[in-house]
Design a protein around this motif. Structure first.
Motif, PDB file in Angstrom:
ATOM      1  N   THR A 136      71.501  25.407 -73.894  1.00 23.93           N
ATOM      2  CA  THR A 136      72.509  24.905 -72.955  1.00 23.93           C
ATOM      3  C   THR A 136      73.815  25.679 -73.085  1.00 23.93           C
ATOM      4  OG1 THR A 136      71.524  22.680 -73.037  1.00 23.93           O
ATOM      5  CG2 THR A 136      73.777  22.867 -72.211  1.00 23.93           C
ATOM      6  N   VAL A 137      74.260  25.905 -74.324  1.00 24.32           N
ATOM      7  CA  VAL A 137      75.492  26.677 -74.542  1.00 24.32           C
ATOM      8  C   VAL A 137      75.316  28.106 -74.039  1.00 24.32           C
ATOM      9  CG1 VAL A 137      77.088  27.555 -76.287  1.00 24.32           C
ATOM     10  CG2 VAL A 137      76.195  25.232 -76.474  1.00 24.32           C
ATOM     11  N   HIS A 138      74.116  28.664 -74.265  1.00 27.33           N
ATOM     12  CA  HIS A 138      73.857  30.029 -73.792  1.00 27.33           C
ATOM     13  C   HIS A 138      73.885  30.084 -72.263  1.00 27.33           C
ATOM     14  CE1 HIS A 138      72.330  34.133 -74.128  1.00 27.33           C
ATOM     15  NE2 HIS A 138      71.548  33.849 -73.098  1.00 27.33           N
ATOM     16  N   LEU A 139      73.324  29.087 -71.605  1.00 34.43           N
ATOM     17  CA  LEU A 139      73.359  29.048 -70.143  1.00 34.43           C
ATOM     18  C   LEU A 139      74.793  28.976 -69.629  1.00 34.43           C
ATOM     19  CD1 LEU A 139      70.436  26.694 -69.000  1.00 34.43           C
ATOM     20  CD2 LEU A 139      70.777  29.076 -68.372  1.00 34.43           C
ATOM     21  N   ILE A 140      75.615  28.165 -70.271  1.00 31.05           N
ATOM     22  CA  ILE A 140      77.008  28.026 -69.839  1.00 31.05           C
ATOM     23  C   ILE A 140      77.765  29.340 -70.019  1.00 31.05           C
ATOM     24  CG2 ILE A 140      79.199  26.875 -70.342  1.00 31.05           C
ATOM     25  CD1 ILE A 140      77.561  24.386 -71.113  1.00 31.05           C
ATOM     26  N   SER A 141      77.619  29.968 -71.186  1.00 30.25           N
ATOM     27  CA  SER A 141      78.321  31.233 -71.427  1.00 30.25           C
ATOM     28  C   SER A 141      77.821  32.336 -70.490  1.00 30.25           C
ATOM     29  CB  SER A 141      78.147  31.659 -72.893  1.00 30.25           C
ATOM     30  OG  SER A 141      76.778  31.837 -73.218  1.00 30.25           O
ATOM     31  N   SER A 142      76.507  32.370 -70.235  1.00 26.69           N
ATOM     32  CA  SER A 142      75.957  33.375 -69.310  1.00 26.69           C
ATOM     33  C   SER A 142      76.455  33.144 -67.893  1.00 26.69           C
ATOM     34  CB  SER A 142      74.422  33.328 -69.332  1.00 26.69           C
ATOM     35  OG  SER A 142      73.925  33.674 -70.598  1.00 26.69           O
ATOM     36  N   LEU A 143      76.543  31.881 -67.483  1.00 20.95           N
ATOM     37  CA  LEU A 143      77.040  31.572 -66.145  1.00 20.95           C
ATOM     38  C   LEU A 143      78.500  31.973 -65.999  1.00 20.95           C
ATOM     39  CD1 LEU A 143      76.596  30.302 -63.370  1.00 20.95           C
ATOM     40  CD2 LEU A 143      77.223  28.089 -64.352  1.00 20.95           C
ATOM     41  N   LEU A 144      79.304  31.729 -67.027  1.00 23.68           N
ATOM     42  CA  LEU A 144      80.721  32.130 -66.982  1.00 23.68           C
ATOM     43  C   LEU A 144      80.859  33.645 -66.882  1.00 23.68           C
ATOM     44  CD1 LEU A 144      82.292  29.708 -69.623  1.00 23.68           C
ATOM     45  CD2 LEU A 144      82.554  29.622 -67.135  1.00 23.68           C
ATOM     46  N   LEU A 145      80.050  34.368 -67.650  1.00 22.60           N
ATOM     47  CA  LEU A 145      80.081  35.837 -67.570  1.00 22.60           C
ATOM     48  C   LEU A 145      79.653  36.318 -66.191  1.00 22.60           C
ATOM     49  CD1 LEU A 145      78.560  36.749 -71.062  1.00 22.60           C
ATOM     50  CD2 LEU A 145      80.897  37.192 -70.294  1.00 22.60           C
ATOM     51  N   PHE A 146      78.659  35.665 -65.623  1.00 24.55           N
ATOM     52  CA  PHE A 146      78.190  36.031 -64.289  1.00 24.55           C
ATOM     53  C   PHE A 146      79.274  35.787 -63.244  1.00 24.55           C
ATOM     54  CE2 PHE A 146      76.239  34.881 -60.231  1.00 24.55           C
ATOM     55  CZ  PHE A 146      75.453  36.005 -59.988  1.00 24.55           C
ATOM     56  N   LEU A 147      79.960  34.636 -63.341  1.00 20.95           N
ATOM     57  CA  LEU A 147      81.021  34.317 -62.376  1.00 20.95           C
ATOM     58  C   LEU A 147      82.188  35.286 -62.503  1.00 20.95           C
ATOM     59  CD1 LEU A 147      81.064  30.407 -62.614  1.00 20.95           C
ATOM     60  CD2 LEU A 147      80.180  31.814 -60.744  1.00 20.95           C
ATOM     61  N   LEU A 148      82.564  35.636 -63.729  1.00 17.44           N
ATOM     62  CA  LEU A 148      83.652  36.600 -63.926  1.00 17.44           C
ATOM     63  C   LEU A 148      83.319  37.943 -63.288  1.00 17.44           C
ATOM     64  CD1 LEU A 148      84.677  35.900 -67.642  1.00 17.44           C
ATOM     65  CD2 LEU A 148      85.980  35.339 -65.577  1.00 17.44           C
ATOM     66  N   SER A 149      82.056  38.360 -63.422  1.00 19.03           N
ATOM     67  CA  SER A 149      81.649  39.634 -62.831  1.00 19.03           C
ATOM     68  C   SER A 149      81.532  39.544 -61.324  1.00 19.03           C
ATOM     69  CB  SER A 149      80.307  40.077 -63.431  1.00 19.03           C
ATOM     70  OG  SER A 149      80.445  40.364 -64.797  1.00 19.03           O
ATOM     71  N   SER A 150      80.993  38.418 -60.821  1.00 16.07           N
ATOM     72  CA  SER A 150      80.806  38.264 -59.376  1.00 16.07           C
ATOM     73  C   SER A 150      82.145  38.277 -58.628  1.00 16.07           C
ATOM     74  CB  SER A 150      80.050  36.966 -59.079  1.00 16.07           C
ATOM     75  OG  SER A 150      78.754  37.007 -59.638  1.00 16.07           O
ATOM     76  N   PHE A 151      83.143  37.613 -59.213  1.00 16.00           N
ATOM     77  CA  PHE A 151      84.456  37.551 -58.571  1.00 16.00           C
ATOM     78  C   PHE A 151      85.406  38.636 -59.072  1.00 16.00           C
ATOM     79  CE2 PHE A 151      82.775  33.241 -58.117  1.00 16.00           C
ATOM     80  CZ  PHE A 151      82.944  33.049 -56.750  1.00 16.00           C
ATOM     81  N   LYS A 152      84.863  39.559 -59.872  1.00 12.86           N
ATOM     82  CA  LYS A 152      85.614  40.702 -60.381  1.00 12.86           C
ATOM     83  C   LYS A 152      86.910  40.275 -61.076  1.00 12.86           C
ATOM     84  CE  LYS A 152      85.635  43.077 -56.512  1.00 12.86           C
ATOM     85  NZ  LYS A 152      85.854  44.242 -55.612  1.00 12.86           N
ATOM     86  N   VAL A 153      86.784  39.245 -61.907  1.00 16.28           N
ATOM     87  CA  VAL A 153      87.927  38.745 -62.672  1.00 16.28           C
ATOM     88  C   VAL A 153      87.974  39.465 -64.013  1.00 16.28           C
ATOM     89  CG1 VAL A 153      88.984  36.733 -63.760  1.00 16.28           C
ATOM     90  CG2 VAL A 153      87.773  36.484 -61.578  1.00 16.28           C
ATOM     91  N   LYS A 154      89.074  40.122 -64.288  1.00 19.19           N
ATOM     92  CA  LYS A 154      89.251  40.824 -65.551  1.00 19.19           C
ATOM     93  C   LYS A 154      90.007  39.941 -66.538  1.00 19.19           C
ATOM     94  CE  LYS A 154      89.182  45.390 -63.401  1.00 19.19           C
ATOM     95  NZ  LYS A 154      89.903  46.669 -63.184  1.00 19.19           N
ATOM     96  N   SER A 155      89.637  40.045 -67.802  1.00 18.62           N
ATOM     97  CA  SER A 155      90.245  39.204 -68.829  1.00 18.62           C
ATOM     98  C   SER A 155      90.688  40.076 -69.999  1.00 18.62           C
ATOM     99  CB  SER A 155      89.250  38.147 -69.314  1.00 18.62           C
ATOM    100  OG  SER A 155      88.108  38.764 -69.896  1.00 18.62           O
ATOM    101  N   THR A 156      91.323  39.438 -70.980  1.00 15.55           N
ATOM    102  CA  THR A 156      91.697  40.162 -72.184  1.00 15.55           C
ATOM    103  C   THR A 156      90.458  40.408 -73.034  1.00 15.55           C
ATOM    104  OG1 THR A 156      92.114  38.136 -73.433  1.00 15.55           O
ATOM    105  CG2 THR A 156      93.954  39.054 -72.161  1.00 15.55           C
ATOM    106  N   TYR A 157      90.564  41.345 -73.936  1.00 10.93           N
ATOM    107  CA  TYR A 157      89.422  41.686 -74.787  1.00 10.93           C
ATOM    108  C   TYR A 157      89.032  40.504 -75.672  1.00 10.93           C
ATOM    109  CZ  TYR A 157      86.372  44.395 -77.819  1.00 10.93           C
ATOM    110  OH  TYR A 157      85.284  44.859 -78.511  1.00 10.93           O
ATOM    111  N   TYR A 158      90.023  39.750 -76.161  1.00  9.06           N
ATOM    112  CA  TYR A 158      89.729  38.628 -77.053  1.00  9.06           C
ATOM    113  C   TYR A 158      88.979  37.521 -76.311  1.00  9.06           C
ATOM    114  CZ  TYR A 158      92.837  40.732 -80.494  1.00  9.06           C
ATOM    115  OH  TYR A 158      93.420  41.582 -81.391  1.00  9.06           O
ATOM    116  N   ALA A 159      89.412  37.197 -75.087  1.00 10.83           N
ATOM    117  CA  ALA A 159      88.743  36.151 -74.309  1.00 10.83           C
ATOM    118  C   ALA A 159      87.317  36.565 -73.962  1.00 10.83           C
ATOM    119  CB  ALA A 159      89.538  35.857 -73.039  1.00 10.83           C
TER     120      ALA A 159
END
Length: 320
Positions: free
Chosen positions: A71-94
């Motif tokens: 479940t945690v892996h699905l949530i983290s993978s979904l967040l990474l997918f959304l960040l890439s889909s909407f081209k949202v850039k973040s800090t290296y630490y986040a």
């Protein structure tokens, strides 16, 4: 998660209108399917804490641990997918935190599958000793060992990152989209990934195959419960399929990069999304399907919780 494909194929930049609709459609399908399985996983997690039998039986305790990681892996993978889909850039630490959570939970699942396979082997091949071997305490120790192994794996990666950053300067504001490849960008991580994946999946694969062979051999005995042995064989086979999908998912980047050398942008995007569904989402949902639908003890409680999440539901009124 698409940022590492941009040098070969900039999927979201200057695409025709039809391809833009296709991107939105794929995103909706992936988000919808992920959220649906997340809901099922969460309901199953609640179900496994709803009755004492689930809290006191080793196989259900191990299943609960596996579901937490998935479940945690699905949530983290979904967040990474959304960040890439909407081209949202973040800090290296986040970005690094999200990626480390994803990698951490990814390594827990195969190790837990190995313990669950051994538990099924003992239950069928040594039924009289099963209760004394797989107690609540010994199961807890096995889970602690699994999590400790995953923590050691993460610590090694962190120490490697610290070493890499002693050689180069760290840019806290990432120019690329957040992904595993942008965090672990140094070539040394590729060698470590191959060595770790080979060792992990070889050992887990041997544990599952060995358990399957042992159960299959015991199933030929006249004194063995044929129904229990057959169910155990089916469960172990499903575990092996699940492990194979997780192993393939660990080589996800290599597969897509190899395809990117020969295919065009549109084809690559479709292959990427299909691979994401079958290699990143599906393996994390098989646990709920394997046990939630096949286990006679869990299934009625799970169906009731899925259909009747509150007392005032129509489903409960009909059942009275």
């Amino acid at each position: 998660m698409l940022s590492w494909l941009q040098p070969k194929a900039n999927i979201t930049a200057s695409v025709p209108q039809r391809e833009a609709y296709e991107i939105i459609l794929f995103a909706l399908l992936i988000i919808g399917s992920t959220c649906s399985f997340l809901y099922i996983n969460c309901v199953l997690l609640y179900t496994l804490r709803s009755k004492p039998v689930f809290c006191e039986t080793s196989r259900y305790i191990l299943l609960y641990n596996l579901l937490i990681a998935d479940t945690v892996h699905l949530i983290s993978s979904l967040l990474l997918f959304l960040l890439s889909s909407f081209k949202v850039k973040s800090t290296y630490y986040a970005c690094g935190f999200l990626v480390l959570v994803s990698v951490f939970t990814q390594s827990i699942s195969p190790l837990t599958l190995a313990v669950m396979s051994i538990e099924r082997y003992v239950a069928v091949c040594h039924p009289l000793r099963h209760a004394s071997i797989f107690t609540v305490r010994s199961t807890g120790i096995a889970i602690a060992v699994v999590w400790a192994s995953a923590v050691i794996h993460i610590l090694i990666r962190v120490f490697m990152l610290v070493y890499v950053f002693t050689k180069i300067s760290l840019n806290l504001h990432m120019n690329e989209l957040c992904s595993k490849e942008t965090v672990f960008f140094a070539p040394i991580f590729n060698d470590f990934e191959e060595a770790h994946a080979s060792t992990l999946f070889l050992s887990v694969g041997l544990a599952i195959i060995g358990s399957y062979i042992g159960v299959a051999h015991t199933a030929r005995s006249a004194s063995t419960d044929k129904v229990s042995a057959r169910k155990a064989l089916q469960t172990l086979l499903l575990h092996l399929i699940q492990l194979s999908l997780i192993l393939t998912a660990s080589m996800f980047s290599t597969i897509i990069i190899a395809i990117a050398r020969t295919e065009d942008r549109s084809t690559l995007f479709r292959i990427y999304n299909v691979c994401y569904v079958f290699l990143s989402i599906l393996p994390r949902c098989l646990s709920a399907l394997i046990y939630g639908l096949r286990d006679q003890t869990i299934r009625p409680v799970l169906v009731k919780n899925l259909c009747c999440p509150w007392k005032g539901s129509i489903c409960l009124n009909k059942s009275k």
